[in-house]
Write an enzyme that holds these catalytic residues in place. Structure first.
Site, PDB file in Angstrom:
ATOM      1  N   ASP A   1       3.919   0.672  12.273  1.00 50.49           N
ATOM      2  CA  ASP A   1       2.712   0.032  11.723  1.00 50.49           C
ATOM      3  C   ASP A   1       2.582  -1.426  12.150  1.00 50.49           C
ATOM      4  OD1 ASP A   1       2.138   2.402  10.483  1.00 50.49           O
ATOM      5  OD2 ASP A   1       2.644   1.747   8.462  1.00 50.49           O
TER       6      ASP A   1
ATOM      7  N   ARG B   1      -4.114  10.055   4.676  1.00 50.92           N
ATOM      8  CA  ARG B   1      -2.957  10.900   4.921  1.00 50.92           C
ATOM      9  C   ARG B   1      -2.102  11.074   3.653  1.00 50.92           C
ATOM     10  NH1 ARG B   1       0.149  14.164   8.329  1.00 50.92           N
ATOM     11  NH2 ARG B   1       2.280  13.886   7.666  1.00 50.92           N
TER      12      ARG B   1
ATOM     13  N   CYS C   1      -5.542   7.844   9.266  1.00 50.58           N
ATOM     14  CA  CYS C   1      -5.742   7.215  10.567  1.00 50.58           C
ATOM     15  C   CYS C   1      -5.598   8.242  11.678  1.00 50.58           C
ATOM     16  CB  CYS C   1      -4.714   6.104  10.777  1.00 50.58           C
ATOM     17  SG  CYS C   1      -5.095   4.629   9.841  1.00 50.58           S
TER      18      CYS C   1
ATOM     19  N   ARG D   1      -8.892  -0.377   4.164  1.00 53.15           N
ATOM     20  CA  ARG D   1      -8.001   0.654   3.616  1.00 53.15           C
ATOM     21  C   ARG D   1      -6.641   0.049   3.258  1.00 53.15           C
ATOM     22  NH1 ARG D   1      -6.665   5.368   7.069  1.00 53.15           N
ATOM     23  NH2 ARG D   1      -5.332   5.595   5.256  1.00 53.15           N
TER      24      ARG D   1
ATOM     25  N   ARG E   1      -0.698  14.954  13.144  1.00 48.62           N
ATOM     26  CA  ARG E   1       0.194  14.509  12.065  1.00 48.62           C
ATOM     27  C   ARG E   1       0.514  15.722  11.196  1.00 48.62           C
ATOM     28  NH1 ARG E   1      -1.691   8.702   9.833  1.00 48.62           N
ATOM     29  NH2 ARG E   1       0.399   8.733   8.973  1.00 48.62           N
ATOM     30  N   PRO E   2       1.482  16.509  11.653  1.00 49.70           N
ATOM     31  CA  PRO E   2       1.791  17.755  10.951  1.00 49.70           C
ATOM     32  C   PRO E   2       2.383  17.509   9.564  1.00 49.70           C
ATOM     33  CG  PRO E   2       3.395  17.329  12.704  1.00 49.70           C
ATOM     34  CD  PRO E   2       2.352  16.267  12.814  1.00 49.70           C
ATOM     35  N   ILE E   3       2.298  18.540   8.705  1.00 49.98           N
ATOM     36  CA  ILE E   3       2.924  18.443   7.371  1.00 49.98           C
ATOM     37  C   ILE E   3       3.931  19.580   7.187  1.00 49.98           C
ATOM     38  CG2 ILE E   3       1.079  17.138   6.229  1.00 49.98           C
ATOM     39  CD1 ILE E   3       0.095  19.847   5.072  1.00 49.98           C
ATOM     40  N   ASP E   4       4.421  20.111   8.312  1.00 51.31           N
ATOM     41  CA  ASP E   4       5.354  21.245   8.243  1.00 51.31           C
ATOM     42  C   ASP E   4       6.594  20.920   7.411  1.00 51.31           C
ATOM     43  OD1 ASP E   4       5.745  19.439  10.464  1.00 51.31           O
ATOM     44  OD2 ASP E   4       7.342  20.739  11.180  1.00 51.31           O
ATOM     45  N   LEU E   5       7.095  19.683   7.513  1.00 52.00           N
ATOM     46  CA  LEU E   5       8.330  19.340   6.779  1.00 52.00           C
ATOM     47  C   LEU E   5       8.077  19.336   5.268  1.00 52.00           C
ATOM     48  CD1 LEU E   5       9.588  16.403   9.049  1.00 52.00           C
ATOM     49  CD2 LEU E   5      10.328  18.785   9.069  1.00 52.00           C
TER      50      LEU E   5
ATOM     51  N   LYS F   1       0.837  -1.214   0.000  1.00 52.62           N
ATOM     52  CA  LYS F   1       0.000   0.000   0.000  1.00 52.62           C
ATOM     53  C   LYS F   1       0.867   1.258   0.000  1.00 52.62           C
ATOM     54  CE  LYS F   1      -1.909   1.775   4.041  1.00 52.62           C
ATOM     55  NZ  LYS F   1      -1.642   3.217   4.090  1.00 52.62           N
ATOM     56  N   ASN F   2       1.869   1.280   0.863  1.00 60.25           N
ATOM     57  CA  ASN F   2       2.630   2.516   1.019  1.00 60.25           C
ATOM     58  C   ASN F   2       3.608   2.768  -0.125  1.00 60.25           C
ATOM     59  OD1 ASN F   2       1.216   2.965   3.324  1.00 60.25           O
ATOM     60  ND2 ASN F   2       2.899   2.557   4.753  1.00 60.25           N
TER      61      ASN F   2
HETATM   62  C1  UD1 Z   1       4.177   6.812   6.553  1.00 56.96           C
HETATM   63  C2  UD1 Z   1       3.297   5.615   6.326  1.00 56.96           C
HETATM   64  C3  UD1 Z   1       2.667   5.168   7.621  1.00 56.96           C
HETATM   65  C4  UD1 Z   1       3.731   4.936   8.683  1.00 56.96           C
HETATM   66  C5  UD1 Z   1       4.663   6.152   8.803  1.00 56.96           C
HETATM   67  C6  UD1 Z   1       5.852   5.905   9.713  1.00 56.96           C
HETATM   68  C7  UD1 Z   1       2.513   5.936   4.059  1.00 56.96           C
HETATM   69  C8  UD1 Z   1       1.368   6.211   3.153  1.00 56.96           C
HETATM   70  N1  UD1 Z   1       2.265   5.967   5.364  1.00 56.96           N
HETATM   71  O1  UD1 Z   1       3.349   7.857   7.049  1.00 56.96           O
HETATM   72  O2  UD1 Z   1       1.947   3.973   7.374  1.00 56.96           O
HETATM   73  O3  UD1 Z   1       3.093   4.740   9.914  1.00 56.96           O
HETATM   74  O4  UD1 Z   1       5.195   6.485   7.507  1.00 56.96           O
HETATM   75  O5  UD1 Z   1       6.586   4.814   9.287  1.00 56.96           O
HETATM   76  O6  UD1 Z   1       3.606   5.663   3.614  1.00 56.96           O
HETATM   77  N2  UD1 Z   1       6.247  14.526  10.965  1.00 56.96           N
HETATM   78  C9  UD1 Z   1       6.351  15.868  11.284  1.00 56.96           C
HETATM   79  N3  UD1 Z   1       6.190  16.768  10.275  1.00 56.96           N
HETATM   80  C10 UD1 Z   1       5.918  16.417   8.990  1.00 56.96           C
HETATM   81  C11 UD1 Z   1       5.826  15.039   8.686  1.00 56.96           C
HETATM   82  C12 UD1 Z   1       5.990  14.113   9.697  1.00 56.96           C
HETATM   83  O7  UD1 Z   1       6.581  16.231  12.431  1.00 56.96           O
HETATM   84  O8  UD1 Z   1       5.794  17.305   8.135  1.00 56.96           O
HETATM   85  C13 UD1 Z   1       6.407  13.504  12.035  1.00 56.96           C
HETATM   86  C14 UD1 Z   1       5.138  12.676  12.258  1.00 56.96           C
HETATM   87  O9  UD1 Z   1       4.246  13.327  13.129  1.00 56.96           O
HETATM   88  C15 UD1 Z   1       5.700  11.404  12.843  1.00 56.96           C
HETATM   89  C16 UD1 Z   1       7.053  11.265  12.131  1.00 56.96           C
HETATM   90  O10 UD1 Z   1       7.358  12.553  11.593  1.00 56.96           O
HETATM   91  O11 UD1 Z   1       5.937  11.517  14.211  1.00 56.96           O
HETATM   92  C17 UD1 Z   1       7.078  10.253  11.013  1.00 56.96           C
HETATM   93  O12 UD1 Z   1       5.985  10.508  10.146  1.00 56.96           O
HETATM   94  P1  UD1 Z   1       6.080  10.186   8.592  1.00 56.96           P
HETATM   95  O13 UD1 Z   1       7.271   9.346   8.328  1.00 56.96           O
HETATM   96  O14 UD1 Z   1       5.961  11.472   7.843  1.00 56.96           O
HETATM   97  O15 UD1 Z   1       4.788   9.345   8.348  1.00 56.96           O
HETATM   98  P2  UD1 Z   1       3.868   9.352   7.070  1.00 56.96           P
HETATM   99  O16 UD1 Z   1       4.661   9.606   5.853  1.00 56.96           O
HETATM  100  O17 UD1 Z   1       2.666  10.185   7.336  1.00 56.96           O
END
Ligand code: UD1
Length: 421
Positions: free
Chosen positions: A307, A93, A117, A399, A122-126, A22-23
């Site tokens: 996961d 997400r 989920c 999902r 779950r921020p997207i700042d990065l 999936k990912n």
């Molecule tokens: C992906 C996976 C998800 C898995 C996660 C961690 C997909 C579709 N989903 O989610 O199944 O649980 O990796 O292995 O591939 N963070 C920030 N700012 C950001 C982005 C992330 O602070 O802009 C933090 C998150 O809150 C979290 C950590 O970074 O604590 C890791 O998150 P991230 O690797 O981004 O997870 P996803 O890509 O959302």
């Protein structure tokens, strides 16, 4: 509302193929819009998240069809859209992964904050910071994120956390950007390598995926490609955990043993006999009650995957002793705990630490999945429990698992899809 009805207590046996990841498939489908030429993605699992992604592609004006053999054909030649409606953004997400590719293709993108989920903030700042570094103008207005960039420009981006989604978004944005982009402290998950393989098949110049530094040399054009996605390591971890908890002898085909190494180590601790059979199969045998697994702390790849934490916890619930989990990735990733307790599990949670005192038997109960992997954990626990369980919230499980009831039934489990009470 659908549920899984599971009559537990039977060991699993047989051989089963692991679905495509999936990912992997989600960012790869987002990459298909970087070319006007047709792309074919093979080994696409039949998942709600894939269906949502196809809806996003169609909304953008692309042709996107899945056949019965798991091939998805995408043609982005007629792509006209730049936006994803809020209703689709909220479904998952990974819809945010389209930000980099729409921006690259169209020069602008309009998205809202993604759903998915409920694991806490779950921020997207990065993602936003990185695209800004590449020259995008981004502002938030009326719940929308508006992005513009005539042409993105490569640069060095140091991530403070090795975010999977941010790494993928940067790679997608950089594939056709002007100059070279270097991602430092990139996520090392196998799905990043799969995205690299697809982009390079399209004529891209991406290297280093799987290591902490990914380099992307922007190219002028990308072409169509045919690509088969890698096996789903979390679906594999789920089936391995099911065999460990319920007992049995299961051969998983189409799995990459290295991708599940941390999970195999934990299940080895649990006393399972595990062996790689060839390059793409793993056999697990478990004939007695699992042993405790010590201390399991989730971490970015190659550490223990967050996961897989819920399904491993289901194994710990029936182990002969105490296992301690520490969740480091997401703040609310113990949604399954209260439901496992309904089945007779003994679990104490303090902040991000969960202490599990294994019990000899769980008992079947009516329980509710509130997110994808919690649902998988409840299914694993139900397979090991005495009596019948009903796991509602199947829409979460669907999902990420391609007809989980069929996969488990093929291993001799008594699992049916029913209408929830
Ligand atoms: C992906 C996976 C998800 C898995 C996660 C961690 C997909 C579709 N989903 O989610 O199944 O649980 O990796 O292995 O591939 N963070 C920030 N700012 C950001 C982005 C992330 O602070 O802009 C933090 C998150 O809150 C979290 C950590 O970074 O604590 C890791 O998150 P991230 O690797 O981004 O997870 P996803 O890509 O959302």
């Amino acid at each position: 509302m659908n549920a899984l009805s599971i009559s537990g207590g039977k060991p699993l046996s047989g051989s089963v193929r692991v679905q495509g990841a999936k990912n992997s498939v989600l960012p790869i489908l987002a990459a298909t819009i970087l070319t006007g030429e047709p792309a074919v993605i093979r080994n696409c699992p039949n998942l709600l998240d894939v269906e949502y992604t196809l809806r996003i592609l169609r909304h953008l004006g692309c042709g996107a069809e899945r056949d019965r053999d798991g091939n998805v054909a995408v043609s982005a030649a007629g792509m006209t859209g730049i936006g994803i409606p809020d209703s689709l953004m909220r479904k998952m997400r990974s819809s945010v992964i389209f930000m980099g590719s729409i921006l690259s293709r169209a020069g602008e993108a309009v998205l809202s904050r993604p759903g998915g989920c409920d694991l806490g903030a779950r921020p997207i700042d990065l993602h936003l910071e990185a695209l800004r570094q590449m020259g995008a103008e981004i502002r938030e207005e009326g719940g929308n994120i508006l992005c513009k960039a005539a042409r993105l420009t490569g640069c060095e981006i140091a991530l403070k956390i090795p975010s999977v989604g941010a790494t993928e978004n940067i790679i997608l944005a950089a594939a056709k950007a002007k100059g070279v982009t270097r991602v430092v402290n990139a996520a090392r998950e196998p799905e990043i390598e799969d995205l690299q393989a697809f982009l390079n098949a399209m004529g891209g110049r991406v290297s280093g995926a799987g290591s902490p530094i990914v380099t992307v040399e922007g190219v002028e054009t990308l072409r169509g490609a045919v690509h088969s996605v890698i096996p789903d390591r979390i679906a594999a971890a789920t089936l391995l955990s099911a065999a460990a908890a319920a007992g049995g002898d299961v051969l998983l085909r189409d799995v990459r043993p290295n991708d599940v190494a941390a999970v195999l180590t934990a299940l080895g601790e649990a006393g399972c006999s595990i062996g790689a059979e060839g390059a793409s199969s793993v056999r697990i045998r478990s004939s007695r009650r699992p042993k405790p697994m010590g201390f399991i702390q989730t971490a970015p790849h190659p550490g223990f995957p967050t996961d897989a934490q819920p399904v491993a916890m289901a194994v710990a619930c029936v182990a002969d002793g105490m296992t301690v989990f520490r969740e480091t990735m997401f703040e609310h990733r113990y949604n399954h705990v209260s439901e496992l307790i309904r089945m007779g599990a003994r679990i104490d949670v303090t902040e991000r630490t969960a202490v599990i005192h294994g019990v000899p038997r769980l008992s079947g109960a009516t329980v509710a999945a509130t997110d994808l992997r919690s649902g998988a954990a409840l299914a694993v626990a139900a397979l090991a429990a005495d009596g019948v369980s009903e796991v509602s919230g199947l829409e979460h499980i669907d999902r990420g698992y391609d007809t989980l009831e069929d996969t488990l039934s093929s291993l001799g489990a008594d699992v049916r899809r029913v209408t929830a009470h």
